[in-house]
Structure formats: C-alpha cells, structure tokens
Design a protein around this motif. Structure first.
Motif, PDB file in Angstrom:
ATOM      1  N   GLU A 127       4.581  44.728  20.341  1.00  0.00           N
ATOM      2  CA  GLU A 127       4.242  44.063  18.857  1.00  0.00           C
ATOM      3  C   GLU A 127       5.598  43.618  18.765  1.00  0.00           C
ATOM      4  O   GLU A 127       6.266  43.370  20.407  1.00  0.00           O
ATOM      5  N   THR A 128       4.792  42.572  17.962  1.00  0.00           N
ATOM      6  CA  THR A 128       6.729  41.640  18.212  1.00  0.00           C
ATOM      7  C   THR A 128       6.573  42.131  16.302  1.00  0.00           C
ATOM      8  O   THR A 128       6.321  42.095  15.673  1.00  0.00           O
ATOM      9  N   GLN A 129       8.178  41.824  15.829  1.00  0.00           N
ATOM     10  CA  GLN A 129       8.468  42.487  15.187  1.00  0.00           C
ATOM     11  C   GLN A 129       9.831  41.195  14.447  1.00  0.00           C
ATOM     12  O   GLN A 129      10.907  40.928  14.671  1.00  0.00           O
ATOM     13  N   ASP A 130       8.698  40.467  13.101  1.00  0.00           N
ATOM     14  CA  ASP A 130       9.407  39.320  13.147  1.00  0.00           C
ATOM     15  C   ASP A 130      10.248  38.300  14.083  1.00  0.00           C
ATOM     16  O   ASP A 130      11.139  37.688  13.786  1.00  0.00           O
ATOM     17  N   ILE A 131       9.172  38.111  14.924  1.00  0.00           N
ATOM     18  CA  ILE A 131       9.570  36.677  15.408  1.00  0.00           C
ATOM     19  C   ILE A 131       9.384  35.589  15.262  1.00  0.00           C
ATOM     20  O   ILE A 131       8.379  35.424  14.173  1.00  0.00           O
ATOM     21  N   SER A 132      10.109  34.964  15.276  1.00  0.00           N
ATOM     22  CA  SER A 132      10.172  33.165  15.461  1.00  0.00           C
ATOM     23  C   SER A 132       9.857  32.761  16.422  1.00  0.00           C
ATOM     24  O   SER A 132      11.176  32.953  17.572  1.00  0.00           O
ATOM     25  N   VAL A 133       9.508  31.528  17.001  1.00  0.00           N
ATOM     26  CA  VAL A 133       9.624  30.490  17.890  1.00  0.00           C
ATOM     27  C   VAL A 133       9.945  29.130  17.480  1.00  0.00           C
ATOM     28  O   VAL A 133       9.155  28.038  16.440  1.00  0.00           O
ATOM     29  N   ARG A 134      10.972  28.586  17.949  1.00  0.00           N
ATOM     30  CA  ARG A 134      10.587  26.890  17.751  1.00  0.00           C
ATOM     31  C   ARG A 134      10.772  26.350  19.231  1.00  0.00           C
ATOM     32  O   ARG A 134      11.092  26.375  20.320  1.00  0.00           O
ATOM     33  N   LEU A 135       9.984  25.380  18.884  1.00  0.00           N
ATOM     34  CA  LEU A 135       9.819  24.363  20.593  1.00  0.00           C
ATOM     35  C   LEU A 135      10.188  23.371  19.560  1.00  0.00           C
ATOM     36  O   LEU A 135       9.467  22.442  19.486  1.00  0.00           O
ATOM     37  N   GLY A 136      10.908  23.523  20.683  1.00  0.00           N
ATOM     38  CA  GLY A 136      12.584  22.204  20.186  1.00  0.00           C
ATOM     39  C   GLY A 136      12.319  21.859  19.082  1.00  0.00           C
ATOM     40  O   GLY A 136      13.310  22.890  18.108  1.00  0.00           O
ATOM     41  N   ASP A 137      12.461  20.857  17.717  1.00  0.00           N
ATOM     42  CA  ASP A 137      12.663  20.757  16.335  1.00  0.00           C
ATOM     43  C   ASP A 137      11.154  21.023  15.883  1.00  0.00           C
ATOM     44  O   ASP A 137      11.571  21.517  14.384  1.00  0.00           O
ATOM     45  N   HIS A 138      10.560  21.879  16.147  1.00  0.00           N
ATOM     46  CA  HIS A 138       9.264  22.162  15.866  1.00  0.00           C
ATOM     47  C   HIS A 138       9.084  23.217  15.643  1.00  0.00           C
ATOM     48  O   HIS A 138       9.551  24.579  16.613  1.00  0.00           O
ATOM     49  N   ALA A 139       9.195  24.554  13.933  1.00  0.00           N
ATOM     50  CA  ALA A 139       8.920  25.833  14.425  1.00  0.00           C
ATOM     51  C   ALA A 139       8.187  26.275  14.384  1.00  0.00           C
ATOM     52  O   ALA A 139       6.670  26.007  13.224  1.00  0.00           O
ATOM     53  N   ALA A 140       7.633  27.211  15.239  1.00  0.00           N
ATOM     54  CA  ALA A 140       5.588  26.629  16.102  1.00  0.00           C
ATOM     55  C   ALA A 140       5.883  28.364  15.180  1.00  0.00           C
ATOM     56  O   ALA A 140       4.559  28.859  14.583  1.00  0.00           O
ATOM     57  N   VAL A 141       6.011  29.205  15.181  1.00  0.00           N
ATOM     58  CA  VAL A 141       5.747  30.531  14.590  1.00  0.00           C
ATOM     59  C   VAL A 141       6.603  30.763  13.766  1.00  0.00           C
ATOM     60  O   VAL A 141       8.821  31.007  14.072  1.00  0.00           O
ATOM     61  N   TRP A 142       6.558  31.805  12.846  1.00  0.00           N
ATOM     62  CA  TRP A 142       8.128  32.040  11.592  1.00  0.00           C
ATOM     63  C   TRP A 142       7.699  33.806  11.384  1.00  0.00           C
ATOM     64  O   TRP A 142       7.221  34.040  10.641  1.00  0.00           O
ATOM     65  N   ASP A 143       8.657  34.540  11.547  1.00  0.00           N
ATOM     66  CA  ASP A 143       8.615  35.974  10.885  1.00  0.00           C
ATOM     67  C   ASP A 143       7.248  36.727  11.285  1.00  0.00           C
ATOM     68  O   ASP A 143       6.900  37.481  10.653  1.00  0.00           O
ATOM     69  N   ALA A 144       6.855  36.953  12.399  1.00  0.00           N
ATOM     70  CA  ALA A 144       5.985  37.081  12.266  1.00  0.00           C
ATOM     71  C   ALA A 144       5.175  38.622  13.198  1.00  0.00           C
ATOM     72  O   ALA A 144       6.398  38.677  14.526  1.00  0.00           O
ATOM     73  N   SER A 145       5.243  39.416  12.890  1.00  0.00           N
ATOM     74  CA  SER A 145       5.127  40.966  13.151  1.00  0.00           C
ATOM     75  C   SER A 145       3.363  41.330  13.306  1.00  0.00           C
ATOM     76  O   SER A 145       2.504  41.476  11.818  1.00  0.00           O
ATOM     77  N   VAL A 146       3.001  41.035  14.433  1.00  0.00           N
ATOM     78  CA  VAL A 146       1.610  41.849  15.229  1.00  0.00           C
ATOM     79  C   VAL A 146       1.574  42.955  15.606  1.00  0.00           C
ATOM     80  O   VAL A 146       2.621  43.032  15.820  1.00  0.00           O
ATOM     81  N   LYS A 147       0.403  44.009  16.035  1.00  0.00           N
ATOM     82  CA  LYS A 147       0.751  44.280  16.709  1.00  0.00           C
ATOM     83  C   LYS A 147      -1.060  44.621  17.367  1.00  0.00           C
ATOM     84  O   LYS A 147      -1.739  44.254  17.478  1.00  0.00           O
TER      85      LYS A 147
ATOM     86  N   THR B  66      -1.065  30.249  19.955  1.00  0.00           N
ATOM     87  CA  THR B  66      -1.150  30.264  20.871  1.00  0.00           C
ATOM     88  C   THR B  66       0.443  30.472  21.374  1.00  0.00           C
ATOM     89  O   THR B  66       1.002  30.652  22.320  1.00  0.00           O
ATOM     90  N   SER B  67       1.685  30.249  20.837  1.00  0.00           N
ATOM     91  CA  SER B  67       3.073  30.223  20.785  1.00  0.00           C
ATOM     92  C   SER B  67       3.617  32.122  20.601  1.00  0.00           C
ATOM     93  O   SER B  67       4.687  32.079  21.070  1.00  0.00           O
ATOM     94  N   LEU B  68       2.592  32.378  19.625  1.00  0.00           N
ATOM     95  CA  LEU B  68       2.093  33.942  19.507  1.00  0.00           C
ATOM     96  C   LEU B  68       2.417  34.755  21.097  1.00  0.00           C
ATOM     97  O   LEU B  68       2.945  35.542  21.131  1.00  0.00           O
TER      98      LEU B  68
ATOM     99  N   LEU C 286      -3.502  33.341  11.284  1.00  0.00           N
ATOM    100  CA  LEU C 286      -2.136  32.403  10.990  1.00  0.00           C
ATOM    101  C   LEU C 286      -2.546  30.699  10.704  1.00  0.00           C
ATOM    102  O   LEU C 286      -3.946  30.654  10.818  1.00  0.00           O
ATOM    103  N   ASN C 287      -1.096  30.150   9.897  1.00  0.00           N
ATOM    104  CA  ASN C 287      -1.231  28.960   9.183  1.00  0.00           C
ATOM    105  C   ASN C 287      -0.372  29.220   8.733  1.00  0.00           C
ATOM    106  O   ASN C 287       0.812  29.217   8.537  1.00  0.00           O
ATOM    107  N   LYS C 288       0.571  28.024   9.836  1.00  0.00           N
ATOM    108  CA  LYS C 288       1.681  26.621   9.597  1.00  0.00           C
ATOM    109  C   LYS C 288       3.223  28.197   9.911  1.00  0.00           C
ATOM    110  O   LYS C 288       3.789  28.350   9.802  1.00  0.00           O
ATOM    111  N   GLY C 289       2.385  28.757  11.211  1.00  0.00           N
ATOM    112  CA  GLY C 289       3.299  29.296  11.977  1.00  0.00           C
ATOM    113  C   GLY C 289       3.705  30.507  11.131  1.00  0.00           C
ATOM    114  O   GLY C 289       4.640  31.975  11.758  1.00  0.00           O
ATOM    115  N   HIS C 290       2.411  30.951  10.210  1.00  0.00           N
ATOM    116  CA  HIS C 290       3.050  32.775   9.233  1.00  0.00           C
ATOM    117  C   HIS C 290       1.427  33.233   9.859  1.00  0.00           C
ATOM    118  O   HIS C 290       0.214  32.726   9.620  1.00  0.00           O
ATOM    119  N   VAL C 291       1.773  34.378   9.621  1.00  0.00           N
ATOM    120  CA  VAL C 291       0.538  35.286   9.408  1.00  0.00           C
ATOM    121  C   VAL C 291       0.347  35.299   8.394  1.00  0.00           C
ATOM    122  O   VAL C 291       0.943  36.429   7.357  1.00  0.00           O
TER     123      VAL C 291
END
Length: 258
Positions: A3-23, A41-43, A210-215
């Motif tokens: 599971e992911t717990q409120d993860i965020s992923v930044r690729l350079g200046d781009h916020a690819a994933v925001w506060d995503a929790s999945v299992k 894919t980033s998730l 997902l949409n714009k990095g959010h679940v």
C-alpha cells in the motif's frame, strides 16, 4: 498487502502524484485507470522504488519498503513496464528465464523448479510456440507476450504491470487478462494500469481512478466507472450494453460538463 500511504511524487518541477493512498491485497486484481498524465505509471513506479517519493511512504507487508533489501524486493514484486524494448537477440525462452534471476545465487544454474516456472509462464502468456525465436525478430505483440511471461516467471507475491494489452490483438488482450486473473486465483496480488475501460470493468476486482495526480475514486468497477466520473474525468459521455459494460459515446465540451 502493498500500500501507499499519502504519497506524493515529483518529477522535476512536475507534481506527478499527490497524497495518493492505494492498496493491493494478495489474490486481488486492482486496476489503475485515468486519462493520460494522470499519474498512474508514476504511482506504480513509486511502489517499486524506481522513483523517489517526496511525501508519505510505501508499505509492503507492514514494513516500509525502504527497509527491504533489493534482492528481497525483486523476489517480492515483479514488474512489467510499458513498451519495453529488447536490444539483445536472446531467444524468448532465455528472456523469460531472466525472470528467475531473483531466486538464483551467482553462478547457480536453473533448477527443475525454475524450468517448470518458465514453462508455466510461457503457457499462461500463450507464448510457448515463440520460445526458440530471437526476441528481436518478434512482432510488438509477440514480444509483449514474452515479456509478460518473464514477469509471471518470477512467481512473486505481487505483480505490477503497465498497460499490458496496449499492443495486443483482441484475442491476446483476453489471454493476457485471463493470465493475470489466474495469477490472482493462485494468490498473487496484481496491480495494473489500463486504458481499456471495458477490460478494466470486466476483469478487475477494484479500480482506482486517477486525475491530475489525485485519486478521485476507488471501489468496484461499476461504481468507479459511473457516468458522472466518466464525464468529470474523461470528458466523454457513455452508453452501456445490457450487462452494464461501457461503450464510449460523444466527446463532451467544457460547457456541457457540470
């Protein structure tokens, strides 16, 4: 469970994933759907430690994945990336055999157990007849089936796959989804990125939208692929057949969407 717990992923200046929790639970087929650039894919890559996370954490069987050794991690989570190229003219069987590497020590030869795992993976991916051919001479769809077999050959408790049906004909799209479904029946937890919503609705136990990095939605396919979500996220209207499966309708304009 992974599971992911409120993860965020930044690729350079781009916020690819925001506060995503999945299992993903063992024995469960979980689909990740959403428009292009939604962060799917980033998730997946964050779960594999292939991209750093800027917040939150990824937990595998109750432990932060940063605490697991790479060799152990490779045996626990298998991965099939999207559109993977193969540069060396290995036979298909030799390529699938690479999936057994996490189980081998240096200079260890393949055992009867390894060979059986390779045979089973080739059969599940409907690639047995390709095993003696150089991978560089295969079509894109044939190569995709062989690469799926390599991922299956790991026999890991969890398998993450990114658009495994993208280059396949309809027959082998169904073969691939049935192979992943069978892996789940044998106890594997499978997470996959899909763009084909009809396959997602038919085969997946649960979906994350997902949409714009959010679940933005999670649950059984019928709930996640609602008319409202299709309009809000995908910007399309849909119709459905007698069994509730989605058929794409008209593209909506921004003025129509509410």
């Amino acid at each position: 469970m992974i599971e992911t717990q409120d993860i965020s992923v930044r690729l350079g200046d781009h916020a690819a994933v925001w506060d995503a929790s999945v299992k993903i639970n063992k024995g469960e087929l979980v689909g990740f759907v959403g428009p292009n650039g939604a962060g799917k894919t980033s998730l997946l890559r964050a779960m594999l430690r292939l991209v750093p996370i800027s917040a939150g954490r990824v937990v595998l069987n109750g432990e932060d994945i940063t605490r697991s050794k790479p060799h152990t991690h490779a045996k626990t989570i298998a991965y099939l990336p999207q559109g993977q190229n193969v540069a060396w003219p290995l036979t298909a069987r030799h390529l699938v055999a690479l999936g057994r590497m996490p189980h081998l020590n240096t200079w260890t030869r393949l055992s009867a157990v390894d060979e059986a795992a390779i045979d089973d993976a080739l059969a599940q991916a409907d690639a047995m007849e390709l095993q003696t051919r150089p991978v560089t001479e295969l079509s894109g769809g044939e190569r995709a089936r062989v690469l799926l077999a390599r991922a299956l050959a790991v026999q890991a408790p969890f398998l993450l796959v990114d658009e495994p049906t993208a280059s396949l004909d309809p027959y082998h799209q169904l073969t691939t989804m049935e192979a992943l479904q069978k892996a789940c029946e044998q106890g594997t937890g499978v997470g996959l990125v899909l763009h084909d919503l009809s396959l997602a609705g038919r085969f997946c136990d649960r979906l994350y939208l997902l949409n714009k990095g959010h679940v933005v939605a999670e649950g059984v396919p019928g709930d996640v692929l609602s008319d409202e979500n299709m309009a809000d996220v995908y910007k399309v209207a849909v119709s459905r057949d007698a069994e509730g499966r989605i058929r794409l309708g008209e593209r909506l304009t921004k003025q129509v969407i509410r």
